[in-house]
Design a protein around this motif. Structure first.
Motif, mmCIF file in Angstrom:
data_model
loop_
_atom_site.group_PDB
_atom_site.id
_atom_site.type_symbol
_atom_site.label_atom_id
_atom_site.label_comp_id
_atom_site.label_asym_id
_atom_site.label_seq_id
_atom_site.Cartn_x
_atom_site.Cartn_y
_atom_site.Cartn_z
ATOM 1 N N LEU A 1 1.572 7.033 11.035
ATOM 2 C CA LEU A 1 0.719 6.282 10.121
ATOM 3 C C LEU A 1 -0.163 5.270 10.841
ATOM 4 C CD1 LEU A 1 3.250 5.556 7.221
ATOM 5 C CD2 LEU A 1 1.465 7.308 7.283
ATOM 6 N N GLY A 2 0.119 5.025 12.112
ATOM 7 C CA GLY A 2 -0.650 4.031 12.841
ATOM 8 C C GLY A 2 -0.422 2.625 12.329
ATOM 9 N N LEU A 3 0.831 2.307 11.972
ATOM 10 C CA LEU A 3 1.127 0.991 11.418
ATOM 11 C C LEU A 3 1.022 -0.092 12.488
ATOM 12 C CD1 LEU A 3 4.198 1.675 9.085
ATOM 13 C CD2 LEU A 3 1.752 1.764 8.553
ATOM 14 N N ARG A 4 0.597 -1.262 12.071
ATOM 15 C CA ARG A 4 0.539 -2.426 12.945
ATOM 16 C C ARG A 4 1.897 -3.123 12.968
ATOM 17 N NH1 ARG A 4 -4.769 -4.009 13.980
ATOM 18 N NH2 ARG A 4 -6.347 -2.815 12.819
ATOM 19 N N ARG A 5 2.049 -4.039 13.914
ATOM 20 C CA ARG A 5 3.308 -4.786 13.990
ATOM 21 C C ARG A 5 3.581 -5.570 12.715
ATOM 22 N NH1 ARG A 5 5.437 -5.666 19.242
ATOM 23 N NH2 ARG A 5 4.188 -4.692 20.888
ATOM 24 N N SER A 6 2.526 -5.983 12.041
ATOM 25 C CA SER A 6 2.674 -6.798 10.833
ATOM 26 C C SER A 6 2.993 -5.966 9.599
ATOM 27 C CB SER A 6 1.391 -7.590 10.579
ATOM 28 O OG SER A 6 0.289 -6.704 10.394
ATOM 29 N N GLN A 7 3.082 -4.639 9.725
ATOM 30 C CA GLN A 7 3.343 -3.767 8.581
ATOM 31 C C GLN A 7 4.765 -3.226 8.632
ATOM 32 O OE1 GLN A 7 -0.249 -1.291 9.398
ATOM 33 N NE2 GLN A 7 -0.718 -1.620 7.225
ATOM 34 N N VAL A 8 5.414 -3.210 7.471
ATOM 35 C CA VAL A 8 6.802 -2.774 7.343
ATOM 36 C C VAL A 8 6.884 -1.638 6.340
ATOM 37 C CG1 VAL A 8 9.143 -3.463 6.701
ATOM 38 C CG2 VAL A 8 7.642 -5.095 7.854
ATOM 39 N N ALA A 9 7.516 -0.531 6.730
ATOM 40 C CA ALA A 9 7.768 0.576 5.803
ATOM 41 C C ALA A 9 9.016 0.244 4.987
ATOM 42 C CB ALA A 9 7.958 1.880 6.566
ATOM 43 N N ALA A 41 0.851 -1.192 0.000
ATOM 44 C CA ALA A 41 0.000 0.000 0.000
ATOM 45 C C ALA A 41 0.883 1.237 0.000
ATOM 46 C CB ALA A 41 -0.918 0.008 1.222
ATOM 47 N N LEU A 42 0.378 2.319 -0.599
ATOM 48 C CA LEU A 42 1.030 3.625 -0.547
ATOM 49 C C LEU A 42 0.252 4.512 0.417
ATOM 50 C CD1 LEU A 42 1.976 4.489 -4.255
ATOM 51 C CD2 LEU A 42 3.552 4.220 -2.332
ATOM 52 N N LEU A 43 0.883 4.873 1.517
ATOM 53 C CA LEU A 43 0.255 5.716 2.524
ATOM 54 C C LEU A 43 0.903 7.097 2.509
ATOM 55 C CD1 LEU A 43 0.001 3.198 5.504
ATOM 56 C CD2 LEU A 43 -1.586 3.548 3.600
ATOM 57 N N GLN A 44 0.130 8.114 2.845
ATOM 58 C CA GLN A 44 0.624 9.488 2.778
ATOM 59 C C GLN A 44 0.991 10.010 4.163
ATOM 60 O OE1 GLN A 44 -1.415 12.106 0.096
ATOM 61 N NE2 GLN A 44 -1.062 13.903 1.368
ATOM 62 N N VAL A 45 2.086 10.754 4.218
ATOM 63 C CA VAL A 45 2.540 11.407 5.444
ATOM 64 C C VAL A 45 2.391 12.914 5.259
ATOM 65 C CG1 VAL A 45 4.455 11.710 7.053
ATOM 66 C CG2 VAL A 45 4.220 9.579 5.793
ATOM 67 N N ASP A 46 1.893 13.604 6.294
ATOM 68 C CA ASP A 46 1.720 15.051 6.192
ATOM 69 C C ASP A 46 3.077 15.749 6.184
ATOM 70 O OD1 ASP A 46 2.202 16.089 9.241
ATOM 71 O OD2 ASP A 46 1.192 14.146 9.228
ATOM 72 N N ASP A 47 3.100 16.946 5.626
ATOM 73 C CA ASP A 47 4.353 17.676 5.433
ATOM 74 C C ASP A 47 5.059 18.025 6.743
ATOM 75 O OD1 ASP A 47 6.097 19.002 3.326
ATOM 76 O OD2 ASP A 47 5.690 20.707 4.658
ATOM 77 N N PRO A 48 4.366 18.532 7.785
ATOM 78 C CA PRO A 48 5.088 18.844 9.028
ATOM 79 C C PRO A 48 5.808 17.632 9.610
ATOM 80 C CG PRO A 48 2.925 19.859 9.058
ATOM 81 C CD PRO A 48 2.951 18.954 7.861
ATOM 82 N N VAL A 97 14.954 8.151 6.334
ATOM 83 C CA VAL A 97 13.836 8.037 7.281
ATOM 84 C C VAL A 97 13.645 6.587 7.704
ATOM 85 C CG1 VAL A 97 11.346 8.345 7.568
ATOM 86 C CG2 VAL A 97 12.685 10.100 6.388
ATOM 87 N N VAL A 98 13.788 5.650 6.763
ATOM 88 C CA VAL A 98 13.623 4.234 7.085
ATOM 89 C C VAL A 98 14.875 3.690 7.771
ATOM 90 C CG1 VAL A 98 12.882 2.006 6.180
ATOM 91 C CG2 VAL A 98 12.208 4.087 5.012
ATOM 92 N N ASP A 99 16.045 4.283 7.483
ATOM 93 C CA ASP A 99 17.290 3.807 8.084
ATOM 94 C C ASP A 99 17.354 4.105 9.575
ATOM 95 O OD1 ASP A 99 18.117 2.974 5.586
ATOM 96 O OD2 ASP A 99 19.283 4.786 5.174
ATOM 97 N N SER A 100 16.868 5.268 9.978
ATOM 98 C CA SER A 100 16.976 5.707 11.376
ATOM 99 C C SER A 100 15.919 5.021 12.235
ATOM 100 C CB SER A 100 16.806 7.221 11.458
ATOM 101 O OG SER A 100 16.509 7.622 12.780
ATOM 102 N N PRO A 101 16.300 4.299 13.283
ATOM 103 C CA PRO A 101 15.297 3.662 14.155
ATOM 104 C C PRO A 101 14.341 4.679 14.772
ATOM 105 C CG PRO A 101 17.498 2.801 14.614
ATOM 106 C CD PRO A 101 17.668 3.974 13.691
ATOM 107 N N HIS A 102 14.852 5.855 15.118
ATOM 108 C CA HIS A 102 14.002 6.862 15.748
ATOM 109 C C HIS A 102 13.044 7.487 14.741
ATOM 110 C CE1 HIS A 102 16.831 6.246 18.936
ATOM 111 N NE2 HIS A 102 17.827 6.766 18.239
ATOM 112 N N ALA A 103 13.541 7.735 13.517
ATOM 113 C CA ALA A 103 12.668 8.322 12.504
ATOM 114 C C ALA A 103 11.593 7.335 12.074
ATOM 115 C CB ALA A 103 13.497 8.773 11.293
ATOM 116 N N VAL A 104 11.967 6.083 11.869
ATOM 117 C CA VAL A 104 10.973 5.118 11.414
ATOM 118 C C VAL A 104 9.961 4.825 12.523
ATOM 119 C CG1 VAL A 104 12.078 2.915 12.052
ATOM 120 C CG2 VAL A 104 10.723 3.067 9.975
ATOM 121 N N ALA A 105 10.383 4.920 13.784
ATOM 122 C CA ALA A 105 9.423 4.757 14.880
ATOM 123 C C ALA A 105 8.402 5.891 14.857
ATOM 124 C CB ALA A 105 10.160 4.719 16.221
#
Length: 381
Positions: free
Chosen positions: A334-342, A154-161, A320-328
């Motif tokens: 996005l409200g991702l579940r444990r079963s979802q991976v960015a 799925a493609l999910l959108q993130v707000d600009d701020p 963003v995906v590399d950094s543990p803090h940013a991806v958290a």
């Protein structure tokens, strides 16, 4: 070509086009060779980001993009391809840290197929697609008429701020980890005098750096004393920015229905429930079997080609995906579940200025490259 067999010359031409696929830092980690009417694809350890991509996410996505570009080349000739992962694809952790590709350990075997590959894209689209690192203006929602994704993507959108905050946090993480920052610097080519300027990596032109800044920064990438000092300073600054960013909550999201201004920020998200077996899920660092991440790379490439067809450009944000803090933070937003991976984060919009092409080992006139280890006399590369 539908009534004739595929020749080695055809396969070489397909490989040349596939070389325009995107890869993190423009490392081009694939090493294809034509063998008995097939294409065997090995991985070049020297071109794998050992520090920045320990899960092989970027490697697998780039291999998927490479396969998609090869399939588009085949489709233009009225052919298709059959992609066969080998056991070596599940053994990427056994790769040496450095060195050339091993021809005895291909991760993929690609065979021509008589059934044409059904695609809306052409070799011209592959050649003209650009990664853009300049300013992007507002455009319509890319997802509106984008190519269909597999049901587990799925493609999910993130707000600009939130995106601005996460990009700063990811960039600070990169700068503060010396091995990751050194790996980035290794792939910078900020002056035409760099011996690999026309082959690979990120040039001053493709980064859209002002000429004065490029001239000042170029020695930092090639002189050991300056290089080490720059990494030390970057590490101190990165740790300070990261600490500040972690202490602050994500910005308040815009009000519902507020019109989009600026580029659209999208995240390719995979559901791990789609894995084929519990054993594969446990063995995969991403919670996904490598072949499935490769398929996600093909889908991502189709999405980026669709953006190009729509007059838009893409700016990837792997940091963003590399950094543990940013991806958290991204997962919380996005409200991702444990079963979802960015798997991938990128911005898309209408480019204000044109982006120059990035160098490729397969470009006509590019110097040969021994690190691939699989170049044969007469092979298009």
């Amino acid at each position: 070509m539908t009534s004739t067999s595929v020749t080695d010359a055809d396969l070489h031409r397909w490989v040349r086009l596939a070389g325009r696929a995107p890869s993190a830092h423009n490392t081009q980690p694939w090493s294809p060779r034509v063998v008995d009417g097939t294409v065997e694809v090995a991985v070049v350890p020297d071109r794998v980001l050992a520090a920045g991509d320990p899960s092989f996410r970027d490697l697998l996505l780039s291999l998927g993009a490479w396969v998609e570009c090869l399939a588009i080349a085949a489709g233009a000739d009225g052919r298709g391809v059959v992609v066969e992962p080998t056991p070596w694809l599940d053994r990427l952790a056994d790769l040496p840290v450095r060195g050339p590709a091993d021809p005895a350990s291909p991760v993929l075997v690609v065979r021509p197929d008589a059934a044409p590959y059904a695609t809306a894209f052409t070799p011209a689209d592959v050649r003209a697609r650009r990664t853009h690192r300049g300013r992007l203006d507002t455009a319509a929602d890319l997802r509106r008429d984008a190519p269909a994704l597999p049901p587990w993507l799925a493609l999910l959108q993130v707000d600009d701020p939130a995106m601005r905050h996460l990009v700063r946090l990811g960039g600070a993480w990169t700068a503060s980890r010396r091995a990751v920052a050194a790996e980035l610097v290794r792939w910078l080519r900020l002056s035409p005098a760099h011996p690999r300027y026309a082959r690979d990596g990120m040039t001053d032109r493709m980064l859209l750096l002002p000429p004065l800044l490029a001239r000042v920064a170029a020695p930092l990438t090639r002189r050991p004393a300056l290089h080490d000092a720059a990494l030390t300073v970057a590490g101190l600054a990165g740790r300070a920015v990261e600490a500040l960013g972690r202490s602050r909550p994500l910005p308040v999201p815009p009000a519902t229905g507020e019109p989009l201004t600026g580029p659209q920020h999208l995240v390719l998200v995979a559901r791990t429930s789609g894995v084929r077996s519990a054993t594969e899920a446990l063995d995969a660092r991403l919670g996904l079997p490598p072949a499935q991440v490769l398929e996600a790379g093909r889908a991502l490439q189709r999405t980026w080609l669709h953006a190009h067809r729509s007059g838009l450009a893409v700016a990837p944000h792997s940091e963003v995906v590399d950094s543990p803090h940013a991806v958290a933070g991204l997962r919380r937003r996005l409200g991702l579940r444990r079963s979802q991976v960015a798997l991938a984060v990128f911005s898309v919009g209408r480019p204000v200025d044109p982006a120059p092409p990035s160098p490729r080992l397969t470009d006509v006139g590019a110097p040969p490259d021994a690190s691939h280890g699989l170049v044969r006399p007469g092979q298009d590369r």
